[in-house]
Design a protein around this motif. Structure first.
Motif, PDB file in Angstrom:
ATOM      1  N   ALA A   1      14.004 -29.145  59.658  1.00  0.00           N
ATOM      2  CA  ALA A   1      14.806 -30.376  59.657  1.00  0.00           C
ATOM      3  C   ALA A   1      14.377 -31.310  58.533  1.00  0.00           C
ATOM      4  O   ALA A   1      15.216 -31.968  57.901  1.00  0.00           O
ATOM      5  CB  ALA A   1      14.675 -31.079  61.010  1.00  0.00           C
TER       6      ALA A   1
ATOM      7  N   ALA B   1      17.333 -32.295  55.741  1.00  0.00           N
ATOM      8  CA  ALA B   1      17.911 -33.639  55.761  1.00  0.00           C
ATOM      9  C   ALA B   1      18.242 -34.206  54.379  1.00  0.00           C
ATOM     10  O   ALA B   1      19.313 -34.798  54.197  1.00  0.00           O
ATOM     11  CB  ALA B   1      16.988 -34.595  56.520  1.00  0.00           C
TER      12      ALA B   1
ATOM     13  N   VAL C   1      26.519 -37.636  55.674  1.00  0.00           N
ATOM     14  CA  VAL C   1      25.147 -38.086  55.410  1.00  0.00           C
ATOM     15  C   VAL C   1      25.116 -38.950  54.146  1.00  0.00           C
ATOM     16  O   VAL C   1      25.653 -38.582  53.104  1.00  0.00           O
ATOM     17  CB  VAL C   1      24.190 -36.894  55.261  1.00  0.00           C
ATOM     18  CG1 VAL C   1      22.779 -37.375  54.921  1.00  0.00           C
ATOM     19  CG2 VAL C   1      24.172 -36.068  56.546  1.00  0.00           C
TER      20      VAL C   1
ATOM     21  N   VAL D   1      22.356 -40.863  58.668  1.00  0.00           N
ATOM     22  CA  VAL D   1      21.311 -39.858  58.472  1.00  0.00           C
ATOM     23  C   VAL D   1      21.446 -38.797  59.570  1.00  0.00           C
ATOM     24  O   VAL D   1      22.015 -39.060  60.630  1.00  0.00           O
ATOM     25  CB  VAL D   1      19.898 -40.492  58.528  1.00  0.00           C
ATOM     26  CG1 VAL D   1      19.703 -41.476  57.389  1.00  0.00           C
ATOM     27  CG2 VAL D   1      19.659 -41.169  59.876  1.00  0.00           C
ATOM     28  N   PRO D   2      20.948 -37.587  59.335  1.00  0.00           N
ATOM     29  CA  PRO D   2      21.018 -36.550  60.377  1.00  0.00           C
ATOM     30  C   PRO D   2      20.257 -36.956  61.630  1.00  0.00           C
ATOM     31  O   PRO D   2      19.302 -37.729  61.577  1.00  0.00           O
ATOM     32  CB  PRO D   2      20.368 -35.333  59.708  1.00  0.00           C
ATOM     33  CG  PRO D   2      20.478 -35.581  58.240  1.00  0.00           C
ATOM     34  CD  PRO D   2      20.368 -37.079  58.081  1.00  0.00           C
TER      35      PRO D   2
ATOM     36  N   GLY E   1      18.535 -34.735  63.333  1.00  0.00           N
ATOM     37  CA  GLY E   1      17.287 -33.973  63.234  1.00  0.00           C
ATOM     38  C   GLY E   1      17.448 -32.576  63.784  1.00  0.00           C
ATOM     39  O   GLY E   1      18.105 -31.733  63.178  1.00  0.00           O
TER      40      GLY E   1
ATOM     41  N   GLY F   1      23.503 -31.949  58.192  1.00  0.00           N
ATOM     42  CA  GLY F   1      22.082 -32.032  57.870  1.00  0.00           C
ATOM     43  C   GLY F   1      21.144 -31.820  59.032  1.00  0.00           C
ATOM     44  O   GLY F   1      19.968 -32.175  58.947  1.00  0.00           O
ATOM     45  N   ASN F   2      21.643 -31.217  60.115  1.00  0.00           N
ATOM     46  CA  ASN F   2      20.826 -31.006  61.310  1.00  0.00           C
ATOM     47  C   ASN F   2      20.441 -29.551  61.481  1.00  0.00           C
ATOM     48  O   ASN F   2      21.174 -28.637  61.080  1.00  0.00           O
ATOM     49  CB  ASN F   2      21.604 -31.435  62.559  1.00  0.00           C
ATOM     50  CG  ASN F   2      21.936 -32.908  62.580  1.00  0.00           C
ATOM     51  OD1 ASN F   2      21.045 -33.742  62.627  1.00  0.00           O
ATOM     52  ND2 ASN F   2      23.223 -33.232  62.526  1.00  0.00           N
TER      53      ASN F   2
ATOM     54  N   THR G   1      25.427 -37.667  63.417  1.00  0.00           N
ATOM     55  CA  THR G   1      24.472 -38.437  62.629  1.00  0.00           C
ATOM     56  C   THR G   1      24.020 -39.666  63.405  1.00  0.00           C
ATOM     57  O   THR G   1      24.689 -40.115  64.332  1.00  0.00           O
ATOM     58  CB  THR G   1      25.064 -38.908  61.291  1.00  0.00           C
ATOM     59  OG1 THR G   1      26.150 -39.829  61.538  1.00  0.00           O
ATOM     60  CG2 THR G   1      25.574 -37.746  60.461  1.00  0.00           C
TER      61      THR G   1
END
Length: 418
Positions: free
Chosen positions: A18, A22, A95, A115-116, A118, A142-143, A404
């Motif tokens: 992760a 990210a 993202v 933001v992601p 995670g 982005g996860n 996100t």
């Protein structure tokens, strides 16, 4: 190595992945998704062979043909899965998007950016297509995806994850960004539900019992999805032809999904006109109506509704029906028995529509439209991870932005606080 130790090993690798995933730009994630799509298409024969083992075990266990159809994969279905991944790659990347921003009176620049989340854990039933859909949506946002499908699809899911991981090894995205939770026991699910600190959020996809179990037992934050006891309310001012069409579509277009109608409520002032036509249309479509005393007066084949019927998510050609004296009574019924998914009103009265929208507390409210439209693709989101029926973080169809979180970025020029 015990099952728990193996799980922790996999979860820690996911956590490390992760951090590497990210910050990757959109181009890197899109390239990885296209690599995954190409690999799935190329590996179709091997995936189908693995799936055949799952299907054979399901048949031996006496699984219904409906569930076997959900479990089964073919070359055509795998081609469709690969194309769905390519469609995810074409979607905008959430993202880094600025949600809001301002310059404060002291000169500090303040921005809230996406933001992601995670590591996203996904617990789902015997639908191997979810393995690919969920992984693609997580990667695009982005996860890292921690996948725990049904044990009935274990061979299929193992093959799919192996193909995706191999494809990722040739890209900038870490291969560990897609993980299958090890093990097929009930305990392996509990390991995922209790991995607070390693897993950031859980998304259960399946029936009411699965979702309730995850919500009640998990120490990881959960986004509730899917359970849909959706209602169609036919107002006194409804166009009868429109109301019949909407009700029939909402119930029969695809009865086994969460946005299908499970209840219809009819204002008493229009019942004599609407109910006989609705019952005839539903009867011709093979639908069994479970009705209250007033509804049963319109048809000998209407089954007496029990208290459980008003709560039921049938996912079949069954529907509960009630005659009500007012819009407020319809709303009271929905508040008492509904699941907060989707409700619809059919009416030519704008005041009635506005009041219904204001009073109904559900993730989506339809005015003169079928409940079947509550869907990420139908809403123009391109894809969805599920439909949230809760109120925190995300509600309704969950597209990429709902996968996100946000953080604040504050930029100054040597600012210090006095």
């Amino acid at each position: 190595m015990s099952e728990r130790e193996e799980f922790l090993r996999v979860a820690r690798r996911a956590r490390e992945a992760a951090a590497g995933l990210a910050p990757l730009p959109r181009a890197a994630k899109d390239a990885a998704l296209h690599a995954v799509a190409d690999a799935l298409a190329a590996a179709a024969p091997g995936i189908v062979k693995a799936n055949e083992a799952d299907v054979a075990r399901a048949r031996e266990a006496g699984t219904s043909e409906y569930m076997i159809d959900r479990l089964s994969l073919s070359a055509e279905r795998i081609t469709a899965m690969a194309e769905a991944v390519r469609k995810v790659a074409a979607l905008p990347d959430p993202v880094g998007e600025s949600v809001r921003g301002t310059v404060l009176p002291n000169g500090l620049e303040l921005r809230q950016v996406r933001v992601p989340l995670g590591v996203v854990g996904i617990i789902y039933e015997g639908r191997p297509n979810v393995t690919v859909d969920a992984a693609a949506l997580c990667l695009k946002s982005g996860n890292v995806a921690m996948l725990r499908g049904s044990s009935s699809a274990h061979d299929s899911n193992t093959a799919l994850v192996r193909v995706m991981q191999e494809a990722l090894r040739g890209t900038d995205v870490p291969a560990d960004a897609v993980q299958l939770v090890p093990g097929t026991s009930r305990e392996s699910v509990k390991h995922l539900m209790r991995a607070r600190g390693l897993v950031d959020v859980l998304i259960p996809r399946g029936g009411a019992s699965l979702i309730a179990s995850v919500v009640e037992e998990s120490t990881v934050p959960v986004i509730e999805t899917g359970v849909g006891n959706c209602a169609v309310y036919v107002d006194a001012a409804a166009d009868v032809d429109m109301a019949v069409d909407i009700l029939l579509n909402a119930k029969t277009q695809r009865p086994s999904v969460c946005n299908a109608a499970e209840t219809f409520l009819v204002h008493a002032d229009i019942a004599d006109t609407f109910v006989p036509r609705a019952l005839e249309a539903l009867r011709e479509a093979g639908v069994t109506v479970h009705g209250d005393e007033r509804m049963r007066a319109y048809g000998d084949d209407v089954v007496e509704a029990t208290e459980d019927d008003w709560y039921a998510e049938y996912l079949s050609l069954d529907i509960a029906g009630r005659v009500v004296d007012s819009l407020e009574d319809a709303v009271a019924h929905i508040r008492a028995y509904g699941s907060g998914h989707t409700e619809a009103i059919v009416t030519a009265s704008q005041p009635a529509a506005r009041r219904f929208v204001a009073l109904v507390d559900s993730a989506a409210v339809m005015v003169n439209a079928s409940t079947r439209f509550t869907d990420g693709e139908e809403f123009g989101f391109g894809a969805e991870i599920g439909i949230s029926t809760q109120k925190l973080h995300a509600r309704g169809p969950m597209g990429l932005p709902e996968l996100t979180s946000t953080k604040y970025v504050v930029t100054g020029e040597g600012h210090v606080r006095g």
